[in-house]
Write a protein that holds these residues in place. Structure first.
Motif, PDB file in Angstrom:
ATOM      1  N   TYR A   6       0.457  -1.177  -0.219  1.00 27.39           N
ATOM      2  CA  TYR A   6       0.023  -0.514  -0.022  1.00 27.39           C
ATOM      3  C   TYR A   6       0.949   0.891   0.164  1.00 27.39           C
ATOM      4  O   TYR A   6       1.611   1.354   0.377  1.00 27.39           O
ATOM      5  CB  TYR A   6      -0.863  -0.139   1.040  1.00 27.39           C
ATOM      6  N   LYS A  37     -12.931  -2.948  -0.930  1.00 29.73           N
ATOM      7  CA  LYS A  37     -12.475  -2.253  -1.772  1.00 29.73           C
ATOM      8  C   LYS A  37     -13.057  -1.080  -2.502  1.00 29.73           C
ATOM      9  O   LYS A  37     -14.046  -0.977  -2.417  1.00 29.73           O
ATOM     10  CB  LYS A  37     -11.717  -2.929  -2.567  1.00 29.73           C
ATOM     11  N   HIS A  55      -7.950   3.350  -5.076  1.00 25.58           N
ATOM     12  CA  HIS A  55      -8.764   2.430  -4.378  1.00 25.58           C
ATOM     13  C   HIS A  55      -7.496   2.491  -2.430  1.00 25.58           C
ATOM     14  O   HIS A  55      -6.929   2.670  -2.429  1.00 25.58           O
ATOM     15  CB  HIS A  55      -9.139   1.401  -4.414  1.00 25.58           C
ATOM     16  N   LEU A  57      -8.871  -0.126   1.050  1.00 20.84           N
ATOM     17  CA  LEU A  57      -9.549  -1.641   1.292  1.00 20.84           C
ATOM     18  C   LEU A  57      -9.159  -1.205   2.747  1.00 20.84           C
ATOM     19  O   LEU A  57      -8.724   0.091   3.389  1.00 20.84           O
ATOM     20  CB  LEU A  57      -7.766  -2.812   1.561  1.00 20.84           C
TER      21      LEU A  57
END
Length: 156
Positions: A6, A37, A55, A57
């Motif tokens: 990430y 997500k 996006h 999570l």
């Protein structure tokens, strides 16, 4: 649980903090979003697909909903990534629907997007860490001011 690759991580919303719009998100209000997500958007602006930056999570935690952010490779996302890296943008805000309230408390809802914003309604919704990934696989974590880490228990 996401622990690698990430770009940034932080609270997309925190529980039991009065928001600037007068509501308070309660524990597990967004528990149904755990593991989902959702799009990462610039300032809740849906007028152009270029405002979708990547996006997030989502991970439901005891203190709120934590998010792990990923940028796409559009020009806008590359610019936003630089702003996040330099700490110029450190706030997040959620877009949610199907809200159930008890007075001014939000007790249930569904997050459909997370936005990078100049100032969010929830003062606890902020980026805590930014990861730097190098070509040789080495990673560096940058902690932002205001992030207190005393032990491994403080990490999501």
């Amino acid at each position: 649980m996401v622990r690698h690759k990430y770009y940034f991580a932080g609270w997309v919303t925190k529980n039991d903090i009065r928001c600037s719009d007068g509501v308070t998100i309660k524990h597990d209000a967004f528990k149904d979003n755990d593991g989902q997500k959702v799009p990462l958007v610039w300032n809740h602006d849906y007028n152009s697909p270029t405002n979708v930056l990547g996006h997030i999570l989502l991970q439901n935690e005891k203190n709120g909903v934590y998010g792990f952010g990923f940028f796409n490779d559009t020009e806008e996302a590359i610019s936003a990534k630089k702003l996040v890296k330099h700490g110029d943008i450190s706030n997040m805000s959620i877009g949610a629907r199907k809200l159930k309230r008890s007075g001014t408390d939000i007790v249930h809802g569904s997050i459909y997007e997370v936005s990078l914003v100049m100032a969010g309604a929830n003062p606890g919704a902020m980026i805590e860490t930014v990861m730097e990934h190098s070509e040789d696989g080495e990673e560096k974590i940058h902690f932002y001011p205001g992030t207190l880490i005393h032990s491994a228990d403080d990490l999501p």
